[in-house]
Structure formats: structure tokens, C-alpha cells
Design an enzyme around this catalytic site. Structure first.
Site, PDB file in Angstrom:
ATOM      1  CE  LYS A  13      56.786  58.732  62.385  1.00 43.03           C
ATOM      2  NZ  LYS A  13      58.252  58.841  62.545  1.00 43.03           N
ATOM      3  NE  ARG A  87      57.802  60.307  68.376  1.00 39.89           N
ATOM      4  CZ  ARG A  87      57.437  60.715  67.311  1.00 39.89           C
ATOM      5  NH1 ARG A  87      56.193  61.044  66.904  1.00 39.89           N
ATOM      6  NH2 ARG A  87      58.436  61.052  66.386  1.00 39.89           N
ATOM      7  NE  ARG A 126      61.942  66.331  58.755  1.00 38.85           N
ATOM      8  CZ  ARG A 126      61.622  65.594  59.444  1.00 38.85           C
ATOM      9  NH1 ARG A 126      60.407  64.711  58.829  1.00 38.85           N
ATOM     10  NH2 ARG A 126      61.601  65.316  60.609  1.00 38.85           N
ATOM     11  NE  ARG A 159      60.903  68.438  62.457  1.00 37.71           N
ATOM     12  CZ  ARG A 159      60.165  67.399  62.748  1.00 37.71           C
ATOM     13  NH1 ARG A 159      59.202  66.995  61.684  1.00 37.71           N
ATOM     14  NH2 ARG A 159      60.493  66.458  63.794  1.00 37.71           N
ATOM     15  NE  ARG A 170      63.540  63.925  65.927  1.00 35.78           N
ATOM     16  CZ  ARG A 170      63.780  64.430  64.503  1.00 35.78           C
ATOM     17  NH1 ARG A 170      64.676  65.000  64.025  1.00 35.78           N
ATOM     18  NH2 ARG A 170      62.649  64.029  63.608  1.00 35.78           N
TER      19      ARG A 170
HETATM   20  P1  ADP Z   1      59.585  62.744  63.823  1.00 30.21           P
HETATM   21  O1  ADP Z   1      59.001  61.668  63.619  1.00 30.21           O
HETATM   22  O2  ADP Z   1      60.247  63.157  62.295  1.00 30.21           O
HETATM   23  O3  ADP Z   1      60.728  62.498  64.809  1.00 30.21           O
HETATM   24  P2  ADP Z   1      57.232  64.406  64.541  1.00 30.21           P
HETATM   25  O4  ADP Z   1      56.812  65.415  63.924  1.00 30.21           O
HETATM   26  O5  ADP Z   1      56.427  63.084  64.312  1.00 30.21           O
HETATM   27  O6  ADP Z   1      58.575  64.078  63.955  1.00 30.21           O
HETATM   28  O7  ADP Z   1      57.641  64.740  65.992  1.00 30.21           O
HETATM   29  C1  ADP Z   1      58.556  65.692  66.260  1.00 30.21           C
HETATM   30  C2  ADP Z   1      58.772  65.760  67.913  1.00 30.21           C
HETATM   31  O8  ADP Z   1      57.528  65.926  68.575  1.00 30.21           O
HETATM   32  C3  ADP Z   1      59.064  64.540  68.534  1.00 30.21           C
HETATM   33  O9  ADP Z   1      60.469  64.148  68.345  1.00 30.21           O
HETATM   34  C4  ADP Z   1      58.607  64.450  69.873  1.00 30.21           C
HETATM   35  O10 ADP Z   1      59.441  65.596  70.639  1.00 30.21           O
HETATM   36  C5  ADP Z   1      57.282  65.458  69.738  1.00 30.21           C
HETATM   37  N1  ADP Z   1      56.141  64.291  69.598  1.00 30.21           N
HETATM   38  C6  ADP Z   1      55.412  64.148  68.550  1.00 30.21           C
HETATM   39  N2  ADP Z   1      54.576  63.022  68.607  1.00 30.21           N
HETATM   40  C7  ADP Z   1      54.850  62.552  69.944  1.00 30.21           C
HETATM   41  C8  ADP Z   1      54.240  61.685  70.899  1.00 30.21           C
HETATM   42  N3  ADP Z   1      53.294  61.044  70.296  1.00 30.21           N
HETATM   43  N4  ADP Z   1      54.574  61.672  72.238  1.00 30.21           N
HETATM   44  C9  ADP Z   1      55.506  62.541  72.752  1.00 30.21           C
HETATM   45  N5  ADP Z   1      56.075  63.394  71.961  1.00 30.21           N
HETATM   46  C10 ADP Z   1      55.842  63.562  70.609  1.00 30.21           C
END
Ligand code: ADP
Ligand code: ZN
Length: 216
Positions: A13, A87, A126, A159, A170
């Protein structure tokens, strides 16, 4: 135009969004990036978010919805590319409500479809720049000088949630909480499924063509 990018962690993404922002006049809103900024700055929101994120859990809906509400209220007229939001079904309902109140609409939800195996491989290799967020990969895209970002010289790091145990958590969270959104957006006719294994430049072309022809 407002777009949502949906997909498993590691679907690509962030990389796709970076490419889209270069090509089109879109404002990239990544809730993950916003949380990481807050964590880096050690704000109360960052400290709270870190307690969820480092374990691979989602941050509470109320907190996340509030962040997006503030973004939209600041400037509802921009074209947003939402990355990693919504999400959960609660977040999707909240977004619909906020947009309705502001008189704006969501044009499409792009689902980047990838296998679990590809996710695990991509995430465990990554690396990121701590300063500017540029994404690297130990297999095929490392900075020219070891440990230093090509663009800004920032420190390269892994990360905490890209450790194997957190990746598995996740993926589990994705299946239980985020996957229902595929049904949700299929029902309201907004879902466009694309192959997340394609490189960003090809994905961009597919998405642009589908949007123009409203073929989804
Ligand atoms: P990825 O898609 O690689 O898991 P992101 O950078 O989008 O990573 O998100 C990292 C973390 O941030 C998620 O695993 C979650 O804990 C938190 N997070 C991000 N977006 C949301 C969301 N919309 N609602 C709740 N938690 C979120
Ligand atoms: Zn950098």
C-alpha cells in the site's frame, strides 16, 4: 476524488501510494505513518499507539477515527488517498458518516490482493528510513551506503512490527477485522480488486484505466 487503499499488511500500500502521489494530485493519508510520527515524537498519542502497534494490534477505533476527522475538517476539498484507513467496519461507518456531513464522497476502494507467503517475505525483508519513511528491502533495494537513506541520510531500521511474530499477529488481525470490509465495499459497489504482486507502475495504469471506465 477520494480513494481508499485496502490490503493485508505488506500488500504494498505504502509503495503504491508514494507512486500515485508522484503521478496524480492526491494527498496521501497513512494512519500508520501518522502513528509512527507520534511515536517518534513521544507524544501521549504516540505512547498510547505504540502499546498496540508494537504487538501487531490495531489502535482503538475512536482514536483512529478522530485523527481522520481532523484531517478532513482541516480541508475537505482535497483529493485524499487513504492508506490503511479504514481497517475495521466501525472505521468504515465512521468515514462514511464524516464524508456525508462534509458533503464529499468516496469514489473507489482499491483492494491489493496478495498471498500470505508474499506478505511474510516482503515484511521480513523490509527496512525503513527513520527520518523520511522511504521503504527499502534487503533483497533488492538497499541504500547505496549501508545503514543510511539515499534520499536524506537518515538511519535505516526494521519496524518492531515487522518481526515474524508480529507479522503473524497482523495477518490474523487483518483476517478478523479488516477482511470484512471487502464484503462491505463490494455491497456498495466501490470495491476494485487489483493484483498486489504487480509493480507499482503497472498497478497505477490498471487503476487509472479502471477508474476512467468505472470498471469495478
Ligand atoms: P501495515 O499495513 O504494513 O500493517 P501501517 O503502517 O498501515 O502498516 O500500520 C502500522 C500499524 O499502525 C498497524 O499494524 C496498526 O497497529 C496501526 N494502524 C494503522 N492504521 C490503523 C487503523 N486504521 N486503525 C487502527 N490501527 C491502525
Ligand atoms: Zn530518508
Amino acid at each position: 476524488m477520494n480513494l481508499v487503499i485496502l490490503g493485508k499488511p505488506g500488500a504494498g500500500k505504502g509503495t503504491l501510494c508514494a507512486y500515485c502521489v508522484e503521478k496524480a494530485n492526491l494527498t496521501h493519508i497513512s494512519t500508520g505513518d501518522i502513528f509512527r510520527e507520534e511515536i517518534k515524537a513521544k507524544t501521549p498519542l504516540g505512547i498510547l499507539a505504540d502499546s498496540y502497534i508494537s504487538k501487531g494490534n490495531l489502535c482503538p477505533d475512536s482514536v483512529t477515527n478522530e485523527i481522520i476527522k481532523n484531517v478532513l475538517l482541516k480541508d475537505p476539498t482535497k483529493s485524499y488517498l487513504f492508506d490503511g484507513y479504514p481497517r475495521t467496519v466501525n472505521q468504515a461507518d465512521a468515514l462514511a458518516q464524516m464524508m456525508k456531513e462534509l458533503g464529499i464522497k468516496l469514489d473507489a476502494v482499491i483492494d491489493m490482493n496478495v498471498s500470505d507467503d508474499l506478505v511474510i517475505e516482503r515484511l521480513s525483508t523490509r527496512r525503513l528510513c527513520r527520518n523520511c519513511g522511504t521503504i527499502y528491502n534487503t533483497r533488492n533495494h538497499m541504500p547505496k551506503v549501508e545503514g543510511k537513506c539515499d534520499l536524506c541520510g537518515g538511519e535505516i531500521y526494521t519496524r518492531a512490527d515487522d518481526q515474524v511474530d508480529a507479522i503473524k499477529e497482523r495477518l490474523h488481525v487483518y483476517k478478523t477485522k479488516t477482511q470484512p470490509l471487502i464484503d462491505y465495499y463490494t455491497k456498495n459497489g466501490l470495491l476494485m480488486v487489483v493484483d498486489g504482486a504487480l509493480p507499482p507502475e503497472e498497478l497505477y495504469q490498471v487503476i487509472e484505466a479502471n477508474l476512467n471506465e468505472r470498471k469495478f
